[in-house]
Motif scaffolding. Sequence first.
Motif, short mmCIF file in Angstrom:
data_model
loop_
_atom_site.label_atom_id
_atom_site.label_comp_id
_atom_site.label_asym_id
_atom_site.label_seq_id
_atom_site.Cartn_x
_atom_site.Cartn_y
_atom_site.Cartn_z
N ASP A 7 59.60 58.51 -2.23
CA ASP A 7 59.32 58.37 -0.81
C ASP A 7 60.36 57.43 -0.21
N GLN A 8 60.20 57.08 1.05
CA GLN A 8 61.19 56.25 1.73
C GLN A 8 61.19 54.81 1.23
N TYR A 9 60.21 54.47 0.41
CA TYR A 9 60.12 53.12 -0.14
C TYR A 9 60.59 53.07 -1.59
N GLY A 10 61.10 54.19 -2.08
CA GLY A 10 61.63 54.22 -3.44
C GLY A 10 60.61 54.51 -4.52
N ARG A 11 59.37 54.86 -4.13
CA ARG A 11 58.33 55.15 -5.12
C ARG A 11 58.36 56.64 -5.48
N GLN A 12 58.34 56.93 -6.77
CA GLN A 12 58.47 58.30 -7.23
C GLN A 12 57.32 59.18 -6.73
N ILE A 13 57.69 60.40 -6.31
CA ILE A 13 56.67 61.34 -5.86
C ILE A 13 56.78 62.68 -6.56
N GLY A 14 57.74 62.84 -7.48
CA GLY A 14 57.83 64.09 -8.21
C GLY A 14 59.26 64.50 -8.50
N TYR A 15 59.41 65.72 -9.02
CA TYR A 15 60.72 66.27 -9.36
C TYR A 15 61.22 67.18 -8.25
N LEU A 40 67.98 73.85 -0.77
CA LEU A 40 66.70 74.51 -0.99
C LEU A 40 66.54 75.69 -0.04
N LYS A 41 65.96 76.75 -0.53
CA LYS A 41 65.57 77.83 0.36
C LYS A 41 64.44 77.33 1.27
N ARG A 42 64.40 77.86 2.47
CA ARG A 42 63.43 77.36 3.45
C ARG A 42 62.00 77.47 2.95
N TRP A 43 61.72 78.51 2.15
CA TRP A 43 60.35 78.67 1.64
C TRP A 43 60.01 77.69 0.52
N ASN A 44 61.03 77.00 -0.01
CA ASN A 44 60.78 75.97 -1.02
C ASN A 44 60.77 74.56 -0.43
N TRP A 45 61.03 74.46 0.85
CA TRP A 45 61.09 73.15 1.51
C TRP A 45 59.68 72.70 1.89
N ASP A 46 59.24 71.57 1.31
CA ASP A 46 57.89 71.09 1.60
C ASP A 46 57.88 69.82 2.44
N GLY A 47 59.05 69.38 2.87
CA GLY A 47 59.12 68.19 3.73
C GLY A 47 59.06 66.87 2.99
N SER A 48 58.97 66.91 1.67
CA SER A 48 58.87 65.65 0.92
C SER A 48 60.21 64.91 0.83
N ILE A 49 61.31 65.64 0.98
CA ILE A 49 62.63 65.00 1.02
C ILE A 49 62.95 64.67 2.47
N ARG A 50 63.10 63.37 2.74
CA ARG A 50 63.32 62.92 4.10
C ARG A 50 64.53 61.98 4.14
N TYR A 51 64.87 61.56 5.35
CA TYR A 51 65.89 60.53 5.48
C TYR A 51 65.38 59.27 4.79
N GLY A 52 66.21 58.72 3.92
CA GLY A 52 65.81 57.52 3.18
C GLY A 52 65.21 57.81 1.81
N THR A 53 64.99 59.10 1.49
CA THR A 53 64.50 59.46 0.16
C THR A 53 65.57 59.16 -0.89
N ARG A 54 65.15 58.54 -1.98
CA ARG A 54 66.06 58.37 -3.11
C ARG A 54 65.90 59.56 -4.05
N VAL A 55 67.01 60.04 -4.56
CA VAL A 55 66.98 61.07 -5.60
C VAL A 55 67.81 60.53 -6.76
N PHE A 56 67.36 60.77 -7.99
CA PHE A 56 68.08 60.21 -9.13
C PHE A 56 67.70 60.91 -10.42
N SER A 57 68.62 60.89 -11.35
CA SER A 57 68.36 61.27 -12.73
C SER A 57 68.29 59.97 -13.52
N PRO A 58 67.16 59.67 -14.15
CA PRO A 58 66.95 58.35 -14.75
C PRO A 58 68.03 57.94 -15.75
N ASP A 59 68.41 56.68 -15.69
CA ASP A 59 69.36 56.06 -16.60
C ASP A 59 70.72 56.75 -16.58
N THR A 60 71.07 57.34 -15.44
CA THR A 60 72.41 57.92 -15.24
C THR A 60 72.93 57.44 -13.90
#
Length: 335
Positions: A7-15, A40-60
Amino acid sequence: MDLIKTDQYGRQIGYVQGANIDFEVGADEADSINDFEIELKRWNWDGSIRYGTRVFSPDTEYGGIVREISTDTSTNVIRAKGDTWRGMMTKKIIQPLSGQDYATASGELNSIIKSKIEAEYPGLFYGVTADTGVTVNNYQFDRYCTLHAGLVKMLKSVGYRLDIRYQEGDVGMAGYVKVSAVPINDLSSEYELTNDNNMNFITDDNRRGINHLICLGKGDLKDRLVIHLYADQNGTISQTQQYFKGAEEIAAIYDSSGSERDDLIKNGIKELESKKSSMSYNMTMTKLEGNIDLGDIVGGKDYLTGISMKKPIGRKIWTISSGKEKVVYKLEGET
């Protein structure tokens, strides 16, 4: 590898699932983009990725913060984009103190990194307290260089490189970016990449470059300032002709009328660097076993011609397209 979103606070919400992914990280700002795109295709977009969302692959190093979202209804795709952690470091500037010509640093490598990155990214980037046992004394940064370029160049001067990794937080807590200094590994003997390894590469061993540059500065006729620069068999430039003579000498003129001695030598060296004999090597590597990262050195050889060289890893590109994952390694200086 998995890509996790927060989320926008850096707390994990899924893959991040069902997306095409493109991350590029590189040590040289001149030929590295250091950004990412998630499509993402529009039908796969659920709105969970927003401005300020962190995305990461752990330990990389693959990760960053979403700062741009675009949509294209003609292709039914939505794209989330941003700078990688390394890319964010290219957006901060090391500035000289008031009244000083250059910014400088002294001390142990990790302590310098820690003080600089934690000041720029409080609560997000952290250094480490581990002592490398390596120090610099009054290291002079280039004027108004980026935080990334300054640290990379400082570390390289003592045989070290930047190591950047995103560390997951505890349950319900935000993670952080860990930045530290690690030694550059010369793996050219262990990882000698050939066409037998299904690695594609192009080599060009050009030995017809200029090795004697006659630099012409201020003055006229017999009173004109003349400086002779020579490149030896190792490419080292000096004002003494030590190697290439007779038929092996390849000369050229560098005309810089009006130049004083110091400027003529400085610019003449730059000119000869660009025109001397050189080896170019472009390689596409899609799989390397073991712990190899940006700045580490690998070797390459064409056994048919005997051409060989070694060079640092300059960029890594991680993609997932239509469910197929690939990591491509590029050598330093490759486009």
